[in-house]
Enzyme design. Sequence first.
Site, PDB file in Angstrom:
ATOM      1  N   ARG A 234       1.017  -1.287   0.107  1.00 20.14           N
ATOM      2  CA  ARG A 234       0.036   0.098  -0.013  1.00 20.14           C
ATOM      3  C   ARG A 234       0.919   1.328  -0.071  1.00 20.14           C
ATOM      4  NH1 ARG A 234      -4.750   0.865  -1.639  1.00 20.14           N
ATOM      5  NH2 ARG A 234      -5.493  -1.054  -0.454  1.00 20.14           N
TER       6      ARG A 234
ATOM      7  N   ARG B 252       1.364  -6.485 -10.006  1.00 20.03           N
ATOM      8  CA  ARG B 252       1.798  -5.838  -8.574  1.00 20.03           C
ATOM      9  C   ARG B 252       1.910  -6.709  -7.543  1.00 20.03           C
ATOM     10  NH1 ARG B 252      -3.360  -2.684  -5.755  1.00 20.03           N
ATOM     11  NH2 ARG B 252      -4.888  -4.138  -5.860  1.00 20.03           N
TER      12      ARG B 252
ATOM     13  N   HIS C 237       0.516   3.444 -10.385  1.00 17.33           N
ATOM     14  CA  HIS C 237      -0.427   3.950  -9.330  1.00 17.33           C
ATOM     15  C   HIS C 237       0.276   4.702  -8.320  1.00 17.33           C
ATOM     16  CE1 HIS C 237      -3.545   3.693  -6.231  1.00 17.33           C
ATOM     17  NE2 HIS C 237      -4.172   2.825  -6.929  1.00 17.33           N
TER      18      HIS C 237
ATOM     19  N   ASP D 212     -12.166  10.018  -6.880  1.00 20.11           N
ATOM     20  CA  ASP D 212     -11.774   8.852  -7.614  1.00 20.11           C
ATOM     21  C   ASP D 212     -12.085   9.062  -9.057  1.00 20.11           C
ATOM     22  OD1 ASP D 212     -10.957   6.476  -8.395  1.00 20.11           O
ATOM     23  OD2 ASP D 212     -11.811   5.413  -6.931  1.00 20.11           O
TER      24      ASP D 212
ATOM     25  N   GLU E  80      -2.112   9.135 -11.045  1.00 15.09           N
ATOM     26  CA  GLU E  80      -1.767   7.916 -11.608  1.00 15.09           C
ATOM     27  C   GLU E  80      -1.659   7.913 -13.239  1.00 15.09           C
ATOM     28  OE1 GLU E  80      -4.068   4.631 -10.323  1.00 15.09           O
ATOM     29  OE2 GLU E  80      -4.694   5.757  -8.575  1.00 15.09           O
TER      30      GLU E  80
HETATM   31  C1  BG6 Z   1      -7.477   3.728  -7.486  1.00 17.61           C
HETATM   32  C2  BG6 Z   1      -8.965   3.386  -8.068  1.00 17.61           C
HETATM   33  O1  BG6 Z   1      -6.716   3.731  -8.663  1.00 17.61           O
HETATM   34  O2  BG6 Z   1      -7.139   2.512  -6.756  1.00 17.61           O
HETATM   35  C3  BG6 Z   1      -9.842   3.226  -6.737  1.00 17.61           C
HETATM   36  O3  BG6 Z   1      -9.266   4.362  -8.807  1.00 17.61           O
HETATM   37  C4  BG6 Z   1      -9.280   2.218  -5.838  1.00 17.61           C
HETATM   38  O4  BG6 Z   1     -10.961   2.937  -6.984  1.00 17.61           O
HETATM   39  C5  BG6 Z   1      -7.553   2.477  -5.472  1.00 17.61           C
HETATM   40  O5  BG6 Z   1     -10.102   2.147  -4.642  1.00 17.61           O
HETATM   41  C6  BG6 Z   1      -7.092   1.276  -4.565  1.00 17.61           C
HETATM   42  O6  BG6 Z   1      -7.240   0.150  -5.152  1.00 17.61           O
HETATM   43  P1  BG6 Z   1      -6.445  -1.101  -4.361  1.00 17.61           P
HETATM   44  O7  BG6 Z   1      -6.909  -2.151  -5.387  1.00 17.61           O
HETATM   45  O8  BG6 Z   1      -5.046  -0.761  -4.213  1.00 17.61           O
HETATM   46  O9  BG6 Z   1      -6.981  -0.764  -3.035  1.00 17.61           O
END
Ligand code: BG6
Length: 293
Positions: free
Chosen positions: A55, A78, A156, A201, A260
Amino acid sequence: KGANGLDKVVLRQGPRISAEVYLYGGHVTSWKDQFGEELLFVSNKAIFKPPKAIRGGIPICFPQFSNFGHLEAHGFARNKIWTVDTDPPPFPVPISSRAYIDLILKPTDEDLKIWPHSFEYRLRIALGPGGDLMLTSRIRNTNADGKPFSFTFAYHTYFSISDISEIRVEGLETLDYLDNLQDRARFTEQGDAIVFESELDRIYLGTPSKIAIIDHEKKRTFVVRKGGLPDAVVWNPWDKKAKAMADFGDDEYKRMVCVEAAAIEKPITLKPGEEWTGKLELSAVPSSYYSGQ
Ligand code: BG6
């Protein structure tokens, strides 16, 4: 070795500029400037353990962004262990003064069951002498059955910021976007710049190659430059969604924003033997040096 014994590579330029890359996910987890200050956000609750993606930092979303398809959210790249590519084909970027690492991902038999396409994904992560961070992805269709494949993609990136209410994102004015919070309905951006007052978002479509994240309190501007990636996702989960994520602190949404570089609305299609290149270049400059477009 990084957290939980996972392999990581550290790139350095001089005493303080550095970047860290986990082979798990081909994932950049740290990028530090000339003062040794961290520029990427990683959650204090991040789980550095397969199969959960880390994360924060720069997760690679491939071959699917979010739930645009039947694969797990954001695809499988990932949460795979990448390998160091010791013999990469020539990259079209000068590398003389850069610290860099080349990684490669190929599908396993298990991956081929869920996404039946053979590919070679080469990722070069390079750190320039001034601290710029460059990611170059080269994805090749190596299907032997003559079939093309299509994918969606995103870098991301989680940026570290002083406070979500102190920043603005420039470069997306007047563009159309799909709102992930409203069934991906299409809207047109009206404001001068994006500011944050609640969960956001969105997938901005057909964006310029340069986007800026201006942090007033830190007097720092991140400049995002991208190539081959027409779209840009902007995301902040805000308080409610933050609480709902097990690997994210309740208040951490204040210190991060995701911008992103992505290819989502029009998936990339590759015929066998074809290769696609998607580039991301990040720099952090004092806001006083940043003069807009
Ligand atoms: C973003 C999306 O890119 O990633 C969101 O637009 C999403 O909708 C976020 O909640 C996080 O995703 P994840 O799978 O890493 O929890």
